[in-house]
Design a protein around this motif. Structure first.
Motif, PDB file in Angstrom:
ATOM      1  N   ALA A  96     -16.465 -32.716  26.024  1.00  0.00           N
ATOM      2  CA  ALA A  96     -17.519 -32.667  24.711  1.00  0.00           C
ATOM      3  C   ALA A  96     -17.123 -31.585  23.797  1.00  0.00           C
ATOM      4  O   ALA A  96     -17.365 -31.929  22.589  1.00  0.00           O
ATOM      5  CB  ALA A  96     -18.715 -32.677  25.546  1.00  0.00           C
ATOM      6  N   ILE A  97     -16.950 -30.475  24.452  1.00  0.00           N
ATOM      7  CA  ILE A  97     -16.679 -29.210  23.429  1.00  0.00           C
ATOM      8  C   ILE A  97     -15.367 -29.591  22.486  1.00  0.00           C
ATOM      9  O   ILE A  97     -15.526 -29.625  21.176  1.00  0.00           O
ATOM     10  CB  ILE A  97     -16.259 -27.990  24.177  1.00  0.00           C
TER      11      ILE A  97
ATOM     12  N   LEU B  41      -5.405 -24.647  14.639  1.00  0.00           N
ATOM     13  CA  LEU B  41      -5.451 -23.896  15.851  1.00  0.00           C
ATOM     14  C   LEU B  41      -6.619 -23.928  16.643  1.00  0.00           C
ATOM     15  O   LEU B  41      -7.832 -23.838  15.827  1.00  0.00           O
ATOM     16  CB  LEU B  41      -4.923 -22.505  15.673  1.00  0.00           C
ATOM     17  N   TYR B  42      -6.946 -24.296  17.858  1.00  0.00           N
ATOM     18  CA  TYR B  42      -7.930 -24.357  18.599  1.00  0.00           C
ATOM     19  C   TYR B  42      -7.912 -23.614  20.085  1.00  0.00           C
ATOM     20  O   TYR B  42      -6.539 -23.625  20.416  1.00  0.00           O
ATOM     21  CB  TYR B  42      -8.472 -25.861  18.831  1.00  0.00           C
ATOM     22  N   GLY B  43      -8.797 -23.182  20.437  1.00  0.00           N
ATOM     23  CA  GLY B  43      -8.927 -22.767  21.954  1.00  0.00           C
ATOM     24  C   GLY B  43     -10.212 -22.407  22.330  1.00  0.00           C
ATOM     25  O   GLY B  43     -11.153 -22.056  21.661  1.00  0.00           O
TER      26      GLY B  43
ATOM     27  N   SER C 167      -8.962 -30.133  29.550  1.00  0.00           N
ATOM     28  CA  SER C 167     -10.172 -30.937  29.090  1.00  0.00           C
ATOM     29  C   SER C 167     -10.562 -31.021  27.796  1.00  0.00           C
ATOM     30  O   SER C 167     -10.799 -32.005  27.131  1.00  0.00           O
ATOM     31  CB  SER C 167     -11.451 -30.635  30.022  1.00  0.00           C
ATOM     32  N   ALA C 168     -10.685 -29.902  27.150  1.00  0.00           N
ATOM     33  CA  ALA C 168     -10.944 -29.705  25.773  1.00  0.00           C
ATOM     34  C   ALA C 168     -10.036 -30.330  24.941  1.00  0.00           C
ATOM     35  O   ALA C 168     -10.127 -30.936  24.096  1.00  0.00           O
ATOM     36  CB  ALA C 168     -11.253 -28.294  25.382  1.00  0.00           C
TER      37      ALA C 168
ATOM     38  N   ASN D 111      -7.907 -32.448  36.575  1.00  0.00           N
ATOM     39  CA  ASN D 111      -8.838 -33.386  36.502  1.00  0.00           C
ATOM     40  C   ASN D 111      -9.149 -33.930  35.123  1.00  0.00           C
ATOM     41  O   ASN D 111      -9.715 -35.070  35.095  1.00  0.00           O
ATOM     42  CB  ASN D 111     -10.399 -33.121  37.171  1.00  0.00           C
ATOM     43  N   ALA D 112      -8.832 -33.325  34.301  1.00  0.00           N
ATOM     44  CA  ALA D 112      -8.949 -33.548  33.041  1.00  0.00           C
ATOM     45  C   ALA D 112      -7.844 -34.928  32.624  1.00  0.00           C
ATOM     46  O   ALA D 112      -8.332 -35.692  31.527  1.00  0.00           O
ATOM     47  CB  ALA D 112      -8.421 -32.542  32.036  1.00  0.00           C
TER      48      ALA D 112
END
Length: 516
Positions: A59-60, A392-394, A406-407, A433-434
């Protein structure tokens, strides 16, 4: 109001708040919510995720890319508790999650009924607001709570928790009635005014941008700040236009540069640890932080004054103030930064030159969204020349290793653009599990850096002085990712040589394991 009317009202309020995505984990207590989503709310894209911890991080990722709030829905008991790590991340990174936890009737909470825990205020201070809705409460109070929920979601930028007590029978349905028009979302008022004495007569102001989403701060705004004499410094994962910021703090000979007398911080966490250490060492440094938050971060231990506003509003106000600072301060820092980038591009350590730099260059050329893992991965990526720091994401809100994969899956679900996840081996195995996602996003490519241990403990000071705890910290292991890729039906490639553009392009949409 019966419980099915309350369910419809809650989802209507979420819809009015701009929500279009819902991540649902299976269960029975949350069946009324699932039925309502499917029968009454075709506007929602609904994703099913079995593992609640993974679901919350997905969700994030969806919110990161879409820019909208995301609804999370789970059944009662420990299902709700599994949301906690991601709720903490979302709170500290200002991600608007609407967490709806189905609960047993209040009378059963201490009756040892199945799948029952204390769910009220479960997330404590890691949510901006909590709403406990119980159909046994009188209608007037329920309407007041729903009205308060509507007002809260209109301005929410962090998680909100709704705990909804539901009784049997659960498998029924009510037609949706529109939430009253007079309770719809008000528009955000951006007409802020600020005091000029907030600048405290500074002659050498530094604006440090922490983690920010791509495009959050327009290039024209940053150009105007620099022209006004405000030095703009990237704190890492800030997604700033490289021509208007200092981005190579690690390589700068900072002892030769004039020190700032005021630092203005905006955005999320400052990832460049040496930058934080440098600012902590400056005597009498004044600190302003710009954010809509209840907890102003005293990052440098100097005391902090909070400017409760949107970053763009405040920085735009700065550009309109009469110039009282000298441009020489900014020019000197930018010249040093350019020299640092030139040196950095020519002299890279083997791992960065062989893997991180080729990946960064390819991602830059192909407009890829990059999800960076924590610990060693993000630190090494920040040594890539700043010209390639885009999209860029984190998960830097809490900077933990959980939830990175997962993100990234959530990001890929929310866009048609390619998403690459750069992740260490421990983070990958921890969050495997992602990959349990149907349908699996074909635009996601996973690059796992496998050195069979947590290498961060070889990069920081301290662990080497206590070799007896090396195995406890770094957890060496013999595993690789091939069997996992096969289990989830992913393309797999094992890389032991230098990456190049052709190799990267050939393995898109699969799992690429880089053996270090």
């Amino acid at each position: 109001m019966d419980q099915f009317e309350i369910v419809n009202a809650v989802l209507s309020i979420c819809l009015d708040a701009g929500v279009r995505d819902a991540v649902v984990s299976p269960g029975s207590r949350n069946a009324p919510l699932m039925i309502a989503l499917k029968r009454n709310f075709p506007e929602f894209r609904v994703y099913s995720v079995v593992d609640e911890r993974s679901a919350a991080y997905k969700a994030i990722g969806i919110s990161d890319v879409s820019g909208r709030p995301v609804v999370l829905i789970c059944t009662s008991g420990t299902a709700a508790a599994n949301y906690l790590p991601a709720v903490c991340e979302a709170f500290h990174r200002a991600v608007p999650l609407i967490v709806i936890t189905a609960d047993r009737p209040a009378r059963l909470v201490t009756a040892r009924d199945g799948q029952t825990i204390f769910q009220e205020h479960l997330f404590g201070r890691h949510v901006d607001a909590y709403f406990g809705l119980d159909p046994e409460t009188n209608t007037e109070n329920i309407l007041q709570l729903l009205d308060a929920l509507s007002s809260t979601l209109s301005v929410a930028s962090r998680p909100v928790h709704i705990n909804l007590h539901l009784d049997e029978p659960l498998y029924q349905w009510r037609v949706k009635y529109p939430w009253p028009a007079d309770k719809r979302m008000p528009k955000r008022n951006s007409g802020h005014t600020f005091e000029t004495d907030e600048l405290n007569g500074s002659l050498k102001p530094m604006v440090v941008i922490g983690q920010s989403k791509p495009g959050k701060l327009p290039a024209d705004l940053l150009r105007k700040l620099v022209e006004k004499g405000f030095l703009v410094v990237s704190g890492g994962l800030s997604n700033l236009p490289p021509e208007y910021c200092v981005g190579h703090f690690n390589q700068l000979a900072v002892h030769e540069l004039p020190q700032p007398d005021l630092v203005i911080t905006v955005g999320g966490e400052i990832t460049h640890k040496p930058l934080k250490q440098y600012l902590k060492r400056i005597d009498k440094l004044k600190h302003l932080h710009v954010e809509k938050t209840l907890y102003p971060p005293d990052t440098f231990g100097k005391g902090v004054r909070l400017i409760h506003a949107e970053a763009e509003d405040y920085l735009l106000w700065l550009t309109a103030q009469p110039a009282e600072v000298g441009i020489e301060f900014v020019q000197l820092w930018l010249q040093y930064d350019q020299s640092a980038e030139d040196v950095q591009f020519r002299t890279q350590e083997r791992e960065i030159a062989n893997y991180y730099l080729p990946l960064a260059m390819a991602a830059f050329e192909q407009q890829v969204l990059l999800a960076l893992g924590n610990s060693a991965v993000v630190r090494k990526f920040l040594n890539v020349p700043k010209r390639f720091h885009r999209n860029l994401y984190g998960n830097r809100g809490t900077a933990g290793i959980d939830g990175t994969l997962s993100a990234a899956v959530g990001m890929a679900l929310a866009t048609e653009l390619p998403v690459w996840c750069l992740i260490g081996d421990l983070s990958f195995f921890y969050d495997v599990n992602a990959l349990w996602q149907v349908p699996y996003p074909e635009n996601l490519t996973i690059f796992v850096f496998n050195d069979h241990r947590g290498s961060i403990f070889q990069m920081i000071e301290g662990p080497k002085d206590f070799p007896e705890i090396f195995e406890l910290q770094s957890t060496p292991h013999p595993f690789n990712c091939e069997h996992i890729a096969r289990h989830f039906g992913l393309k797999y490639a094992r890389i032991e040589e230098k990456l190049d553009a052709h190799t990267i392009s050939k393995h898109q949409g699969g799992l690429v394991e880089i053996m270090l």
